[in-house]
Motif scaffolding. Structure first.
Motif, PDB file in Angstrom:
ATOM      1  N   GLU A 105     -18.218  -4.502   6.568  1.00 49.32           N
ATOM      2  CA  GLU A 105     -17.419  -4.055   5.432  1.00 49.32           C
ATOM      3  C   GLU A 105     -18.170  -3.007   4.616  1.00 49.32           C
ATOM      4  OE1 GLU A 105     -18.065  -7.198   6.239  1.00 49.32           O
ATOM      5  OE2 GLU A 105     -16.131  -8.158   6.629  1.00 49.32           O
TER       6      GLU A 105
ATOM      7  N   GLU B 286     -16.888   0.897   4.358  1.00 47.01           N
ATOM      8  CA  GLU B 286     -16.566   1.369   3.010  1.00 47.01           C
ATOM      9  C   GLU B 286     -17.440   2.566   2.665  1.00 47.01           C
ATOM     10  OE1 GLU B 286     -16.893   1.918  -1.211  1.00 47.01           O
ATOM     11  OE2 GLU B 286     -18.491   1.003  -0.036  1.00 47.01           O
TER      12      GLU B 286
ATOM     13  N   ASP C 138      -3.022   5.288  -1.785  1.00 45.50           N
ATOM     14  CA  ASP C 138      -2.988   3.908  -2.264  1.00 45.50           C
ATOM     15  C   ASP C 138      -4.289   3.270  -1.797  1.00 45.50           C
ATOM     16  OD1 ASP C 138      -0.346   3.959  -3.381  1.00 45.50           O
ATOM     17  OD2 ASP C 138       0.450   3.831  -1.337  1.00 45.50           O
ATOM     18  N   GLN C 139      -4.985   2.609  -2.702  1.00 41.83           N
ATOM     19  CA  GLN C 139      -6.285   2.020  -2.381  1.00 41.83           C
ATOM     20  C   GLN C 139      -6.128   0.732  -1.572  1.00 41.83           C
ATOM     21  OE1 GLN C 139      -9.344   3.441  -2.991  1.00 41.83           O
ATOM     22  NE2 GLN C 139      -8.043   5.162  -3.576  1.00 41.83           N
ATOM     23  N   ALA C 140      -7.093   0.460  -0.734  1.00 44.44           N
ATOM     24  CA  ALA C 140      -7.114  -0.771   0.040  1.00 44.44           C
ATOM     25  C   ALA C 140      -7.427  -1.951  -0.881  1.00 44.44           C
ATOM     26  CB  ALA C 140      -8.178  -0.690   1.133  1.00 44.44           C
ATOM     27  N   THR C 141      -6.912  -3.095  -0.512  1.00 41.35           N
ATOM     28  CA  THR C 141      -7.239  -4.290  -1.268  1.00 41.35           C
ATOM     29  C   THR C 141      -8.629  -4.800  -0.900  1.00 41.35           C
ATOM     30  OG1 THR C 141      -6.106  -5.612   0.407  1.00 41.35           O
ATOM     31  CG2 THR C 141      -4.828  -4.984  -1.536  1.00 41.35           C
ATOM     32  N   THR C 142      -9.058  -4.518   0.307  1.00 36.74           N
ATOM     33  CA  THR C 142     -10.379  -4.870   0.816  1.00 36.74           C
ATOM     34  C   THR C 142     -10.630  -4.002   2.049  1.00 36.74           C
ATOM     35  OG1 THR C 142     -11.806  -6.719   1.500  1.00 36.74           O
ATOM     36  CG2 THR C 142      -9.548  -6.761   2.275  1.00 36.74           C
TER      37      THR C 142
ATOM     38  N   PRO D 255     -10.304  -7.924   5.811  1.00 41.26           N
ATOM     39  CA  PRO D 255     -10.117  -9.289   5.331  1.00 41.26           C
ATOM     40  C   PRO D 255     -10.573 -10.370   6.313  1.00 41.26           C
ATOM     41  CG  PRO D 255      -7.992  -8.147   5.536  1.00 41.26           C
ATOM     42  CD  PRO D 255      -9.064  -7.186   5.918  1.00 41.26           C
TER      43      PRO D 255
ATOM     44  N   PHE E 273      -8.884  -1.702   5.984  1.00 39.06           N
ATOM     45  CA  PHE E 273      -8.392  -1.092   4.750  1.00 39.06           C
ATOM     46  C   PHE E 273      -6.907  -1.412   4.508  1.00 39.06           C
ATOM     47  CE2 PHE E 273     -11.977   1.478   6.196  1.00 39.06           C
ATOM     48  CZ  PHE E 273     -12.758   1.557   5.054  1.00 39.06           C
ATOM     49  N   PRO E 274      -6.521  -2.712   4.531  1.00 36.77           N
ATOM     50  CA  PRO E 274      -5.108  -3.040   4.345  1.00 36.77           C
ATOM     51  C   PRO E 274      -4.603  -2.566   2.972  1.00 36.77           C
ATOM     52  CG  PRO E 274      -6.461  -5.007   4.128  1.00 36.77           C
ATOM     53  CD  PRO E 274      -7.363  -3.897   4.616  1.00 36.77           C
ATOM     54  N   GLY E 275      -3.388  -2.041   2.991  1.00 35.81           N
ATOM     55  CA  GLY E 275      -2.775  -1.540   1.770  1.00 35.81           C
ATOM     56  C   GLY E 275      -3.079  -0.083   1.480  1.00 35.81           C
ATOM     57  N   ALA E 276      -4.068   0.470   2.159  1.00 36.53           N
ATOM     58  CA  ALA E 276      -4.436   1.869   1.913  1.00 36.53           C
ATOM     59  C   ALA E 276      -3.469   2.804   2.632  1.00 36.53           C
ATOM     60  CB  ALA E 276      -5.861   2.139   2.380  1.00 36.53           C
TER      61      ALA E 276
END
Length: 144
Positions: free
Chosen positions: A65, A69, A81-85, A88, A98-101
């Motif tokens: 990670e 990153e 849109d930024q990733a939540t992590t 995971p 990078f989920p959500g990114a």
């Protein structure tokens, strides 16, 4: 942990079978590489002193990670849109990086950078009959 590039030759294997190194980059070339620049950035920005390839490799596989990153930050990945992590769960198959990114690939591919000035060639077209054309980054940016 064994690495793919580790080789062990037992007493029963002749050392003549070790292939000759045909080319090695000059130390100045190595120092100018993106990999060396990344290691310098890690030291300055993250306080990580990874003096050689092996130490960087160890960190990259041991701290997935943090490594990825850092790669995204070093290469200035512009997430809309930024990733939540970063990662995971470490499960394969099915790992989600990078989920959500979200990002725009064309924005990254066409942004100004070394070797990508408006006059630098971006695309070379060669047809079987010998016709060739070139498109510069400036021309390509104007079309996108």
């Amino acid at each position: 942990m064994a690495r793919l590039h580790d080789c062990h030759y037992g007493d029963d294997m002749p050392h003549d079978d070790v292939p000759e190194v045909l080319w090695k980059p000059h130390p100045d070339q190595v120092d100018r590489s993106r990999l060396a620049g990344f290691r310098r950035w890690l030291k300055a920005e993250r306080g990580l002193d990874l003096p050689d390839y092996d130490s960087l490799w160890q960190w990259s596989v041991g701290e997935l990670e943090s490594f990825w990153e850092s790669v995204a930050r070093f290469f200035d990945v512009a997430f809309h849109d930024q990733a939540t992590t970063v990662l995971p769960r470490r499960t394969m198959p099915g790992a989600q990086w990078f989920p959500g990114a979200t990002l725009n690939y064309a924005e990254h591919a066409l942004r100004a950078d070394e070797g990508k000035s408006d006059s630098d060639v971006a695309v070379v077209f060669c047809r079987e009959d010998g016709l060739t054309e070139e498109l510069t980054y400036g021309e390509l940016r104007a079309q996108v």
